[in-house]
Design a protein around this motif. Structure first.
Motif, mmCIF file in Angstrom:
data_model
loop_
_atom_site.group_PDB
_atom_site.id
_atom_site.type_symbol
_atom_site.label_atom_id
_atom_site.label_comp_id
_atom_site.label_asym_id
_atom_site.label_seq_id
_atom_site.Cartn_x
_atom_site.Cartn_y
_atom_site.Cartn_z
ATOM 1 N N TYR A 131 1.062 -1.205 0.224
ATOM 2 C CA TYR A 131 0.136 -0.008 0.135
ATOM 3 C C TYR A 131 1.066 1.154 -0.012
ATOM 4 N N ASP A 132 0.405 2.242 -0.659
ATOM 5 C CA ASP A 132 1.290 3.356 -0.644
ATOM 6 C C ASP A 132 0.758 4.417 0.525
ATOM 7 N N SER A 133 1.473 5.545 0.607
ATOM 8 C CA SER A 133 1.045 6.364 1.853
ATOM 9 C C SER A 133 -0.635 6.703 1.951
ATOM 10 N N GLN A 134 -1.226 6.771 0.792
ATOM 11 C CA GLN A 134 -2.694 7.328 0.728
ATOM 12 C C GLN A 134 -3.566 6.136 0.816
ATOM 13 N N GLY A 135 -2.991 4.961 1.030
ATOM 14 C CA GLY A 135 -3.800 3.615 1.561
ATOM 15 C C GLY A 135 -4.249 2.894 -0.058
ATOM 16 N N VAL A 161 -3.587 0.441 -3.232
ATOM 17 C CA VAL A 161 -2.757 -0.811 -3.595
ATOM 18 C C VAL A 161 -1.758 -0.125 -4.374
ATOM 19 N N LYS A 162 -0.477 -0.567 -4.427
ATOM 20 C CA LYS A 162 0.474 0.051 -5.209
ATOM 21 C C LYS A 162 0.663 -1.065 -6.239
ATOM 22 N N LEU A 163 0.791 -0.446 -7.606
ATOM 23 C CA LEU A 163 0.980 -1.120 -8.735
ATOM 24 C C LEU A 163 2.123 -2.172 -8.727
ATOM 25 N N SER A 173 -1.361 6.730 -14.294
ATOM 26 C CA SER A 173 -0.964 5.724 -13.103
ATOM 27 C C SER A 173 -0.658 6.558 -11.909
ATOM 28 N N GLY A 174 -0.102 7.824 -11.937
ATOM 29 C CA GLY A 174 0.255 8.622 -11.052
ATOM 30 C C GLY A 174 -0.990 9.384 -10.427
ATOM 31 N N LEU A 214 -12.081 5.884 -15.321
ATOM 32 C CA LEU A 214 -11.412 5.817 -16.477
ATOM 33 C C LEU A 214 -10.330 4.643 -15.922
ATOM 34 N N TRP A 215 -9.771 4.648 -14.969
ATOM 35 C CA TRP A 215 -8.676 3.849 -14.437
ATOM 36 C C TRP A 215 -9.359 2.488 -14.623
ATOM 37 N N TYR A 216 -10.465 2.294 -13.851
ATOM 38 C CA TYR A 216 -11.032 0.937 -13.950
ATOM 39 C C TYR A 216 -11.431 0.290 -15.166
ATOM 40 N N SER A 217 -11.691 1.090 -16.258
ATOM 41 C CA SER A 217 -12.085 0.545 -17.362
ATOM 42 C C SER A 217 -10.691 0.276 -18.314
ATOM 43 N N LEU A 218 -9.709 0.961 -17.818
ATOM 44 C CA LEU A 218 -8.326 0.989 -18.411
ATOM 45 C C LEU A 218 -7.732 -0.518 -18.419
#
Length: 149
Positions: free
Chosen positions: A11-15, A17-19, A78-79, A87-91
């Motif tokens: 997990y990143d600092s914002q909680g 999930v990291k790629l 990604s960032g 959009l991210w989900y459909s990507l």
């Protein structure tokens, strides 16, 4: 409450999930024509020679850029994936579709008379592995999930 099925280091600092690291390798595999285009552009004098080596038929080069568009879009978004959640989900599904296209493209070229080579066979095997990974990796699936507050 956050999902705890992954290690806290995932997990990143914002909680979020990291790629996974392999995700970036899959993006490079999908955007291979874009990478070649950038390398050819950076090498000025040998650029056209390099493009002719990998793509003697220039139409295949321009068609090869199309399946890499979702990968380039994934690099760019990604960032900032939290700003464009739908959009991210459909990507993820666009990446899977692009991987299927890439997987079918090389055998289609062989069918139409392009000679089989070790590089072509290696790309087909890599495309199969990448497609299976995109479909089955749980952490990748979780990183594309729409976050519910």
């Amino acid at each position: 409450m956050k999902n705890i099925e992954f290690h806290p280091a995932h997990y990143d600092s914002q909680g979020r999930v990291k790629l996974p690291l392999l995700f970036w390798c899959v993006l490079l595999l999908q955007a291979r024509t874009w990478v070649l285009f950038v390398v050819a552009g950076a090498s000025r004098d040998q650029g056209s020679t390099l493009l002719n080596l990998f793509y003697p038929d220039h139409d295949n080069f321009w068609l090869g850029l199309l399946p890499g568009v979702p990968a380039v879009l994934a690099f760019l978004l990604s960032g900032r994936r939290q700003l464009f959640p739908r959009l991210w989900y459909s990507l993820r599904w666009l990446l899977i579709l692009a991987q299927v296209v890439l997987l079918c493209w090389q055998p289609l070229l062989w069918f139409y008379g392009e000679p089989m080579s070790g590089i072509g066979i290696a790309l087909v095997v890599a495309d199969i592995v990448a497609l299976l990974w995109l479909l089955t990796h749980p952490r990748l699936r979780a990183s594309f999930a729409i976050e519910k507050d």
